[in-house]
Design a protein around this motif. Structure first.
Motif, PDB file in Angstrom:
ATOM      1  N   LEU A   8       1.095  -1.385  -0.083  1.00 61.41           N
ATOM      2  CA  LEU A   8       0.282  -0.276  -0.141  1.00 61.41           C
ATOM      3  C   LEU A   8       0.874   1.290   0.121  1.00 61.41           C
ATOM      4  O   LEU A   8       0.719   2.438  -0.553  1.00 61.41           O
ATOM      5  CB  LEU A   8      -1.295  -0.388   1.136  1.00 61.41           C
ATOM      6  N   PHE A  12       0.286   4.181  -3.096  1.00 65.21           N
ATOM      7  CA  PHE A  12      -0.226   5.232  -2.549  1.00 65.21           C
ATOM      8  C   PHE A  12       1.096   6.338  -3.306  1.00 65.21           C
ATOM      9  O   PHE A  12       0.774   7.285  -4.059  1.00 65.21           O
ATOM     10  CB  PHE A  12      -0.557   5.012  -1.160  1.00 65.21           C
ATOM     11  N   LEU A  79      -3.905  -1.485  -8.006  1.00 66.50           N
ATOM     12  CA  LEU A  79      -4.984  -0.546  -8.392  1.00 66.50           C
ATOM     13  C   LEU A  79      -5.961  -0.723  -7.088  1.00 66.50           C
ATOM     14  O   LEU A  79      -6.309  -0.477  -5.745  1.00 66.50           O
ATOM     15  CB  LEU A  79      -5.826  -0.470  -9.151  1.00 66.50           C
ATOM     16  N   ALA A  82      -5.178  -0.950  -3.577  1.00 64.11           N
ATOM     17  CA  ALA A  82      -5.892   0.863  -2.555  1.00 64.11           C
ATOM     18  C   ALA A  82      -7.720   1.333  -2.912  1.00 64.11           C
ATOM     19  O   ALA A  82      -7.125   1.735  -1.795  1.00 64.11           O
ATOM     20  CB  ALA A  82      -4.824   1.645  -3.873  1.00 64.11           C
ATOM     21  N   GLU A  83      -7.933   1.051  -3.909  1.00 68.84           N
ATOM     22  CA  GLU A  83      -9.469   1.423  -3.673  1.00 68.84           C
ATOM     23  C   GLU A  83     -10.374   1.233  -2.519  1.00 68.84           C
ATOM     24  O   GLU A  83     -11.066   0.676  -1.648  1.00 68.84           O
ATOM     25  CB  GLU A  83     -10.569   1.170  -4.871  1.00 68.84           C
ATOM     26  N   TRP A  85      -9.017  -0.101   0.481  1.00 67.00           N
ATOM     27  CA  TRP A  85      -8.420   0.404   2.013  1.00 67.00           C
ATOM     28  C   TRP A  85      -9.330   2.218   1.854  1.00 67.00           C
ATOM     29  O   TRP A  85      -9.318   2.197   3.066  1.00 67.00           O
ATOM     30  CB  TRP A  85      -6.904   0.931   1.605  1.00 67.00           C
ATOM     31  N   ILE A  86      -9.631   1.980   0.827  1.00 67.94           N
ATOM     32  CA  ILE A  86     -10.319   3.929   1.090  1.00 67.94           C
ATOM     33  C   ILE A  86     -11.610   3.599   1.027  1.00 67.94           C
ATOM     34  O   ILE A  86     -12.292   3.753   2.278  1.00 67.94           O
ATOM     35  CB  ILE A  86     -10.097   4.643  -0.435  1.00 67.94           C
TER      36      ILE A  86
ATOM     37  N   PHE B  12      -2.412  11.050  -1.915  1.00 65.49           N
ATOM     38  CA  PHE B  12      -2.019   9.575  -2.206  1.00 65.49           C
ATOM     39  C   PHE B  12      -1.034   9.963  -1.386  1.00 65.49           C
ATOM     40  O   PHE B  12       0.631   9.041  -0.999  1.00 65.49           O
ATOM     41  CB  PHE B  12      -1.826   9.465  -3.538  1.00 65.49           C
ATOM     42  N   ALA B  16       0.751   7.012   1.889  1.00 67.39           N
ATOM     43  CA  ALA B  16       1.594   6.463   1.965  1.00 67.39           C
ATOM     44  C   ALA B  16       2.765   6.216   2.433  1.00 67.39           C
ATOM     45  O   ALA B  16       3.465   5.379   2.890  1.00 67.39           O
ATOM     46  CB  ALA B  16       2.632   7.224   0.108  1.00 67.39           C
ATOM     47  N   ILE B  86      -9.786   6.765  -8.303  1.00 66.82           N
ATOM     48  CA  ILE B  86      -9.604   5.187  -8.631  1.00 66.82           C
ATOM     49  C   ILE B  86     -10.206   4.697  -8.763  1.00 66.82           C
ATOM     50  O   ILE B  86     -10.142   3.408 -10.534  1.00 66.82           O
ATOM     51  CB  ILE B  86      -8.401   4.387  -7.078  1.00 66.82           C
TER      52      ILE B  86
END
Lengths: 114, 114
Positions: A8, A12, A79, A82-83, A85-86, B12, B16, B86
């Motif tokens: 991650l 990011f 990708l 990351a998506e 996680w958010i 981002f 990170a 994303i």
């Protein structure tokens, strides 16, 4: 725990640069040769290669050299990580606001609170 | 164009780092004083404040000092901006795969291709 989070960090970090986001954007539409990827970018091919290296290390992009042409393609899993996680954080936050809303509505219905 | 992307760079960049993600995670569950935010983190308060500064600059977190206590809370819009970016890329990528699937199915149905 920090080790599990390393991908991650890299994803990011890779997305924190506008040039790399343009490259991810382009590759989301389909694979491209490095030269094609570099065309809209106002920078040297060597600078493009450095950005590409960051994207590859993060797992967002995969490249493959066939003959003299290096072709790049998106690796959707990075990708999605990351998506995801958010998304999870937003769910937490929204759930908290729903609970707050329920609480306030209950207060409103409670004759003691009037 | 790059100027419009600056907030995404900062968001981002802020995400990170595993410590900052732990802080965002905590604040997604509700506001917290800085001391509470620092409690599970194995670092000095000054290091926590530096991470908090990055989160504030990115727009992910808002802090407010009342008396001697600084309270932090999540600013969901910044997180949504990153999620949206994303999401859009994933949609592009998925659409391309759907089109590829349609194309292959059509080839399958085409007697000339057999």
């Amino acid at each position: 725990m920090l080790n599990n989070q390393a991908p991650l960090d890299l994803v990011f970090q890779a997305l924190a640069d506008p040039t790399r986001r343009i490259m991810v954007e382009r590759l989301s539409r389909g694979p491209a040769a490095v030269s094609e990827l570099a065309k809209p970018l106002a920078m040297s091919l060597s600078a493009v290669m450095q950005h590409l290296q960051v994207l590859e290390t993060s797992g967002l992009v995969r490249t493959e050299k066939v003959g003299r042409v290096r072709t790049c393609q998106i690796e959707p899993v990075a990708l999605q990580t990351a998506e995801h996680w958010i998304n999870e954080r937003r769910s937490l936050w929204e759930r908290r606001f729903d609970q707050l809303g329920d609480y306030l509505a209950a207060q409103d219905d409670d004759p003691d609170s009037k």
